[in-house]
Scaffold this active site. Structure first.
Site, PDB file in Angstrom:
ATOM      1  N   LYS A 197      -1.012   3.530  -6.476  1.00 17.95           N
ATOM      2  CA  LYS A 197      -1.396   2.878  -5.126  1.00 17.95           C
ATOM      3  C   LYS A 197      -0.359   1.905  -4.783  1.00 17.95           C
ATOM      4  O   LYS A 197       0.583   1.038  -5.355  1.00 17.95           O
ATOM      5  CB  LYS A 197      -2.741   2.056  -5.146  1.00 17.95           C
ATOM      6  CG  LYS A 197      -3.007   1.183  -4.146  1.00 17.95           C
ATOM      7  CD  LYS A 197      -4.474   0.197  -4.467  1.00 17.95           C
ATOM      8  CE  LYS A 197      -4.429  -0.442  -3.273  1.00 17.95           C
ATOM      9  NZ  LYS A 197      -5.416  -1.566  -3.819  1.00 17.95           N
ATOM     10  N   LYS A 254      -2.634   6.791  -2.852  1.00 16.57           N
ATOM     11  CA  LYS A 254      -3.259   6.050  -1.577  1.00 16.57           C
ATOM     12  C   LYS A 254      -2.054   5.548  -0.915  1.00 16.57           C
ATOM     13  O   LYS A 254      -1.569   4.129  -2.011  1.00 16.57           O
ATOM     14  CB  LYS A 254      -3.838   4.935  -2.235  1.00 16.57           C
ATOM     15  CG  LYS A 254      -4.581   3.723  -1.344  1.00 16.57           C
ATOM     16  CD  LYS A 254      -5.806   3.250  -1.713  1.00 16.57           C
ATOM     17  CE  LYS A 254      -6.025   2.016  -0.586  1.00 16.57           C
ATOM     18  NZ  LYS A 254      -7.243   0.888  -1.221  1.00 16.57           N
TER      19      LYS A 254
HETATM   20  C1  PBG Z   1      -8.094  -4.186  -2.610  1.00 16.52           C
HETATM   21  C2  PBG Z   1      -8.635  -2.388  -1.857  1.00 16.52           C
HETATM   22  C3  PBG Z   1      -7.881  -2.032  -0.610  1.00 16.52           C
HETATM   23  C4  PBG Z   1      -7.873  -1.064   0.183  1.00 16.52           C
HETATM   24  C5  PBG Z   1      -9.206  -0.523  -0.845  1.00 16.52           C
HETATM   25  N1  PBG Z   1      -9.341  -1.304  -1.910  1.00 16.52           N
HETATM   26  C6  PBG Z   1      -6.883  -2.879   0.111  1.00 16.52           C
HETATM   27  C7  PBG Z   1      -5.331  -3.510  -0.311  1.00 16.52           C
HETATM   28  O1  PBG Z   1      -4.750  -3.108  -1.662  1.00 16.52           O
HETATM   29  O2  PBG Z   1      -5.200  -4.683   0.480  1.00 16.52           O
HETATM   30  C8  PBG Z   1      -7.824  -0.444   1.370  1.00 16.52           C
HETATM   31  C9  PBG Z   1      -8.076   0.528   1.812  1.00 16.52           C
HETATM   32  C10 PBG Z   1      -8.182   1.077   3.461  1.00 16.52           C
HETATM   33  O3  PBG Z   1      -7.125   0.818   3.747  1.00 16.52           O
HETATM   34  O4  PBG Z   1      -8.699   1.736   3.453  1.00 16.52           O
HETATM   35  N2  PBG Z   1      -8.186  -3.438  -3.920  1.00 16.52           N
END
Ligand code: PBG
Length: 329
Positions: A197, A254
């Site tokens: 991520k 992601k």
């Molecule tokens: C947080 C989380 C995030 C997303 C999913 N879980 C955002 C972040 O890390 O700030 C993002 C999903 C999206 O942007 O559609 N743990």
């Protein structure tokens, strides 16, 4: 011309093109992320056209429609009221917290639908970070956070989730989650790890949707001490392999669209299923350009998801899931 090969023969008409299509996105590949809020009414998310924060009852209806269209899995994200947030994210461990009530309602109504919940503290912390802070408040405390996350995953399993999805990027959390789940008798719960991520600007609309950005105030919510540097493919592979070793069942990359090379590399290096998350900013971009009449919404949407599949993702989380399922069904 005297040409030995005329590749255009393979593209002459629709039938030939269909016969020779190499990649196809199936409705079975899609996972539908959904937001849930307190109260009876729904709210729209301005930066994500068509996406709502649902009441629990509305969420169940939305899940029912999605399932009827062929969607097999949903990922639930709670919008925690600001007054329930604190520095420790304590609400995450409340057995009656919003997301756990939502899980029970969805599983009661639709037992066959796979329900996935995020394991991370950002919907619950007053500072918007995915974990608890260290004593001087300068960084997220890894080990203290993992301890809470393991408890959170067990609560989610007790509420009936099928898959837990650690999205926090703390070191060692997949191993600890697996151990906590197994010790509490939840050996069947799947860990979908947000293994790779990135610290991405594409999460902006999501942070509006769940309110983690407003919790952080005006400062940009900087998660670079735990989320990956978008410049680092080798470090990404290390993260993916560590999560595999720790017992992840599925590895996720992601965001998706800007990281097709990473999806491809992870898919080539593991025998585990690979998921990719087409995040809020990717969805918002397509909608914004389409609203201006600059891009065709459906064609751009389909091409963006096809590319993620072609790169090697078995599963794709996308806010477009339900509408695609409806059109294909
Ligand atoms: C947080 C989380 C995030 C997303 C999913 N879980 C955002 C972040 O890390 O700030 C993002 C999903 C999206 O942007 O559609 N743990």
């Amino acid at each position: 011309m005297d040409l030995p090969r005329r590749p255009r023969r393979l593209r002459r008409n629709a039938a030939t093109r269909a016969l020779l299509e190499e990649t196809r996105v199936r409705v079975d590949d899609l996972i539908y992320p959904l937001f849930v809020k307190e109260g009876e009414s729904a709210e729209s998310v301005p930066s994500m056209p068509g996406v709502k924060r649902h009441s629990i009852a509305g969420l169940v209806d939305e899940c029912r429609e999605a399932q009827a269209a062929g969607i097999r899995a949903v990922a639930l994200f709670p919008v925690t009221p600001p007054e329930q947030k604190d520095a420790q994210g304590s609400e995450a461990l409340n057995t009656d917290c919003l997301v756990l009530r939502a899980v029970r309602a969805v599983k009661d109504a639709l037992p066959e639908l796979i329900v996935i919940t995020d394991v991370a503290l950002d919907p619950y912390t007053s500072h918007g970070h995915d974990g608890v802070l260290n004593s001087d408040g300068t960084d997220v405390d890894n080990d203290a956070t993992v301890e809470i996350l393991a408890k959170m995953a067990v609560k989610q399993a007790e509420a009936g989730v099928d898959w837990v999805a650690p999205s926090d990027m703390m070191d060692g959390r997949v191993g600890d989650l697996r151990e906590a789940l197994d010790e509490s008798g939840h050996t069947e719960v799947i860990i979908l790890s947000y293994a790779v991520k990135f610290a991405s600007a594409f999460y902006g609309p999501f942070r509006d949707a769940v309110g983690s950005q407003s919790a952080a105030g005006n400062a940009y919510l900087d998660k670079r001490t735990y989320q990956l540097n978008p410049a680092n493919p080798r470090e990404s592979m290390m993260e993916a392999m560590l999560d595999e070793d720790e017992g992840a069942d599925i590895l996720m990359v992601k965001p998706a669209g800007a990281y097709l090379d990473i999806i491809n590399e992870v898919a080539q290096s593991t025998d585990l299923p690979v998921a990719a998350y087409q995040v809020s900013g990717e969805y918002a971009q397509i909608h914004a350009a389409a609203e201006k009449g600059w891009l065709d919404l459906k064609a751009t949407r389909d091409e963006s998801i096809l590319a993620i599949k072609r790169a090697g993702a078995d599963l794709i989380l996308t806010y477009f899931a339900k509408e695609i399922a409806r059109e294909q069904g």
